[in-house]
Scaffold this motif. Structure first.
Motif, PDB file in Angstrom:
ATOM      1  N   PRO A 122      -7.254  -0.572 -10.732  1.00 50.84           N
ATOM      2  CA  PRO A 122      -8.377  -0.097 -10.087  1.00 50.84           C
ATOM      3  C   PRO A 122      -8.210   0.419  -8.651  1.00 50.84           C
ATOM      4  O   PRO A 122      -8.871   1.367  -7.993  1.00 50.84           O
ATOM      5  N   GLU A 123      -7.192  -0.122  -7.796  1.00 51.63           N
ATOM      6  CA  GLU A 123      -6.984   0.411  -6.543  1.00 51.63           C
ATOM      7  C   GLU A 123      -6.387   1.686  -6.495  1.00 51.63           C
ATOM      8  O   GLU A 123      -6.535   2.596  -5.496  1.00 51.63           O
ATOM      9  N   TYR A 124      -5.314   2.040  -7.368  1.00 51.88           N
ATOM     10  CA  TYR A 124      -4.897   3.160  -7.266  1.00 51.88           C
ATOM     11  C   TYR A 124      -5.767   4.280  -7.907  1.00 51.88           C
ATOM     12  O   TYR A 124      -5.849   5.340  -7.001  1.00 51.88           O
ATOM     13  N   ALA A 125      -6.709   3.814  -8.823  1.00 55.00           N
ATOM     14  CA  ALA A 125      -7.582   4.955  -9.301  1.00 55.00           C
ATOM     15  C   ALA A 125      -8.519   5.239  -8.236  1.00 55.00           C
ATOM     16  O   ALA A 125      -8.797   6.290  -7.887  1.00 55.00           O
ATOM     17  N   GLY A 126      -8.871   4.115  -7.574  1.00 51.70           N
ATOM     18  CA  GLY A 126      -9.901   4.369  -6.300  1.00 51.70           C
ATOM     19  C   GLY A 126      -9.421   5.132  -5.156  1.00 51.70           C
ATOM     20  O   GLY A 126     -10.327   5.931  -4.544  1.00 51.70           O
ATOM     21  N   ALA A 127      -8.293   4.984  -4.816  1.00 53.57           N
ATOM     22  CA  ALA A 127      -7.559   5.673  -3.915  1.00 53.57           C
ATOM     23  C   ALA A 127      -7.651   7.128  -4.500  1.00 53.57           C
ATOM     24  O   ALA A 127      -7.825   8.093  -3.610  1.00 53.57           O
ATOM     25  N   LEU A 128      -7.019   7.298  -5.561  1.00 50.33           N
ATOM     26  CA  LEU A 128      -6.872   8.850  -6.079  1.00 50.33           C
ATOM     27  C   LEU A 128      -8.291   9.416  -6.075  1.00 50.33           C
ATOM     28  O   LEU A 128      -8.254  10.745  -5.615  1.00 50.33           O
ATOM     29  N   GLU A 170       9.935  11.140 -12.239  1.00 49.49           N
ATOM     30  CA  GLU A 170      10.248  10.313 -11.209  1.00 49.49           C
ATOM     31  C   GLU A 170       9.516  10.596 -10.126  1.00 49.49           C
ATOM     32  O   GLU A 170       9.062   9.359  -9.290  1.00 49.49           O
ATOM     33  N   SER A 171       8.940  11.658  -9.565  1.00 43.91           N
ATOM     34  CA  SER A 171       8.334  11.850  -8.591  1.00 43.91           C
ATOM     35  C   SER A 171       6.842  11.179  -8.302  1.00 43.91           C
ATOM     36  O   SER A 171       6.547  10.934  -7.196  1.00 43.91           O
ATOM     37  N   VAL A 172       6.637  11.056  -9.388  1.00 47.61           N
ATOM     38  CA  VAL A 172       5.076  10.330  -9.612  1.00 47.61           C
ATOM     39  C   VAL A 172       5.254   8.826  -9.177  1.00 47.61           C
ATOM     40  O   VAL A 172       4.356   8.380  -8.466  1.00 47.61           O
ATOM     41  N   LEU A 173       6.334   8.133  -9.584  1.00 45.54           N
ATOM     42  CA  LEU A 173       6.708   6.758  -8.897  1.00 45.54           C
ATOM     43  C   LEU A 173       6.669   6.693  -7.440  1.00 45.54           C
ATOM     44  O   LEU A 173       6.899   5.555  -6.827  1.00 45.54           O
ATOM     45  N   GLN A 174       7.023   7.820  -6.811  1.00 44.99           N
ATOM     46  CA  GLN A 174       7.393   7.944  -5.346  1.00 44.99           C
ATOM     47  C   GLN A 174       6.183   8.452  -4.486  1.00 44.99           C
ATOM     48  O   GLN A 174       6.218   8.574  -3.348  1.00 44.99           O
ATOM     49  N   LEU A 183       0.611   1.767  -4.247  1.00 45.88           N
ATOM     50  CA  LEU A 183       1.596   2.230  -4.922  1.00 45.88           C
ATOM     51  C   LEU A 183       2.602   0.948  -5.527  1.00 45.88           C
ATOM     52  O   LEU A 183       2.925   1.340  -6.768  1.00 45.88           O
ATOM     53  N   ARG A 184       2.895   0.175  -4.620  1.00 48.47           N
ATOM     54  CA  ARG A 184       3.851  -0.656  -5.281  1.00 48.47           C
ATOM     55  C   ARG A 184       3.157  -1.726  -6.044  1.00 48.47           C
ATOM     56  O   ARG A 184       3.817  -1.998  -7.173  1.00 48.47           O
ATOM     57  N   ALA A 185       1.945  -1.997  -6.090  1.00 53.13           N
ATOM     58  CA  ALA A 185       1.208  -2.730  -6.974  1.00 53.13           C
ATOM     59  C   ALA A 185       1.056  -1.977  -8.244  1.00 53.13           C
ATOM     60  O   ALA A 185       1.023  -2.605  -9.271  1.00 53.13           O
ATOM     61  N   GLN A 186       0.620  -0.613  -8.098  1.00 53.70           N
ATOM     62  CA  GLN A 186       0.708   0.129  -9.053  1.00 53.70           C
ATOM     63  C   GLN A 186       2.014   0.081 -10.078  1.00 53.70           C
ATOM     64  O   GLN A 186       2.081  -0.075 -11.494  1.00 53.70           O
ATOM     65  N   LEU A 277      11.893   0.441  -7.446  1.00 51.85           N
ATOM     66  CA  LEU A 277      10.802   1.339  -6.602  1.00 51.85           C
ATOM     67  C   LEU A 277       9.927   0.373  -6.215  1.00 51.85           C
ATOM     68  O   LEU A 277       9.188   0.633  -5.251  1.00 51.85           O
ATOM     69  N   ALA A 278       9.434  -0.491  -7.293  1.00 47.39           N
ATOM     70  CA  ALA A 278       8.476  -1.693  -6.708  1.00 47.39           C
ATOM     71  C   ALA A 278       8.914  -2.607  -5.853  1.00 47.39           C
ATOM     72  O   ALA A 278       8.004  -3.455  -5.343  1.00 47.39           O
ATOM     73  N   GLY A 279      10.186  -2.566  -5.707  1.00 47.97           N
ATOM     74  CA  GLY A 279      10.625  -3.600  -4.652  1.00 47.97           C
ATOM     75  C   GLY A 279      11.134  -4.774  -5.397  1.00 47.97           C
ATOM     76  O   GLY A 279      11.614  -5.966  -5.007  1.00 47.97           O
ATOM     77  N   GLU A 280      11.146  -4.794  -6.793  1.00 49.73           N
ATOM     78  CA  GLU A 280      11.555  -5.946  -7.573  1.00 49.73           C
ATOM     79  C   GLU A 280      13.161  -5.700  -8.018  1.00 49.73           C
ATOM     80  O   GLU A 280      13.292  -4.483  -8.682  1.00 49.73           O
ATOM     81  N   GLU A 281      14.206  -6.373  -7.542  1.00 48.99           N
ATOM     82  CA  GLU A 281      15.286  -6.036  -8.247  1.00 48.99           C
ATOM     83  C   GLU A 281      15.854  -6.657  -9.447  1.00 48.99           C
ATOM     84  O   GLU A 281      17.150  -6.670  -9.649  1.00 48.99           O
ATOM     85  N   ARG A 282      15.116  -6.925 -10.378  1.00 52.13           N
ATOM     86  CA  ARG A 282      15.346  -7.694 -11.466  1.00 52.13           C
ATOM     87  C   ARG A 282      16.121  -6.296 -12.374  1.00 52.13           C
ATOM     88  O   ARG A 282      15.918  -5.534 -12.254  1.00 52.13           O
TER      89      ARG A 282
END
Length: 283
Positions: A122-128, A170-174, A183-186, A277-282
């Motif tokens: 919802p946050e990403y969609a709202g910003a978009l 890949e550019s979509v993810l950045q 973006l990170r939450a998305q 890219l989300a900051g998770e290194e798993r």
């Protein structure tokens, strides 16, 4: 809500909204409830009930649930209306596709600029949506976010469970909308969706063009297999859209999609990149 917005909503409200409004008013009056009394029962003000009955502000999904519980009489009419009320809120170019998507047996999407709407938080969609042009009213933007978020019910549909594929450049993810945390939450949400049994997500590397071929250069597309096992392709360009059903054209576009998929990272490698890219290194 401004008077102008209310007047605009009355004009734009679809047939389902008008039918719901008439039924709600008739059932409310039959049960000798005032607008204030009904509103208290379902958590709304009298003015909100009045706005729904005049289509100045058509019923939200939450309101429809309340109406079904309080005055529906076990008929299920408000529950059945939920799907069609949401359909009325979609942009005109998307309406013909929305029901088809909701009933799809398989859904395959290739996106080049933003996360596919089905996967958006919802946050990403709202910003978009709020950042688009021409700028929408706050009320209209909220409606579109609600309608977009409701599409996620497809993920949990049973009998049959749909098979859903998503290929992202890949550019979509950045590319951030709103702020970097949005973006990170998305991306974290995308990683969670990728772990569903019926979902496959792949990333097309940003340097794919250096390999000499890039099958996705002609833009995004959605491929659908309907419950009748017909295949169609949905193409959208700004405020225009096209549903392709001709078997020869569908076959050509399906082959192009298959080539894009073959050029993308594997699902496992794609998930590793998304998490990184989300900051998770798993790994």
């Amino acid at each position: 809500m401004t008077a102008m917005a209310r007047a605009e909503n009355k004009v734009e409200a679809g047939g389902t909204a008008h039918l719901v409004a008439a039924l709600a008013k008739a059932l409310r009056e039959q049960q000798k409830l005032t607008q204030e009394e009904l509103g208290k029962r379902i958590g709304y003000t009298a003015s909100a009930i009045s706005a729904m009955e005049t289509c100045a502000q058509p019923a939200s999904d939450k309101m429809l649930v309340g109406l079904e519980e309080q005055i529906g009489g076990g008929l299920g009419v408000f529950d059945k209306a939920r799907k069609f009320i949401l359909l009325d809120k979609y942009p005109p170019q998307f309406k013909n596709f929305a029901l088809m998507e909701a009933e799809a047996v398989t859904l395959s999407s290739y996106q080049t600029f933003v996360i596919d709407g089905l996967f958006q938080t919802p946050e990403y969609a709202g910003a978009l949506i709020a950042g688009g042009y021409p700028k929408l009213s706050d009320e209209k933007a909220e409606e579109l976010v609600e309608a977009r978020n409701a599409r996620r019910s497809l993920f949990d549909r049973k009998d049959p469970a749909p098979m859903i594929e998503l290929i992202l450049e890949e550019s979509v993810l950045q590319r951030p909308f709103g702020n970097w945390e949005t973006l990170r939450a998305q991306l974290r949400s995308l990683a969670e969706d990728a772990e569903r049994d019926n979902v496959t997500i792949q990333v097309l590397p940003i340097d794919r063009g250096l390999r000499g071929t890039h099958a996705g250069a002609e833009g995004p597309m959605k491929l659908v297999e309907t419950k009748e096992h017909h295949r169609v392709v949905y193409l959208e360009m700004g405020e225009e859209s096209l549903l392709v059903s001709d078997p020869v054209k569908v076959a050509l576009l399906s082959h192009r999609y298959a080539k894009i998929r073959s050029q993308a990272l594997s699902p496992d490698d794609s998930l590793i990149l998304i998490r990184k890219l989300a900051g998770e290194e798993r790994t």
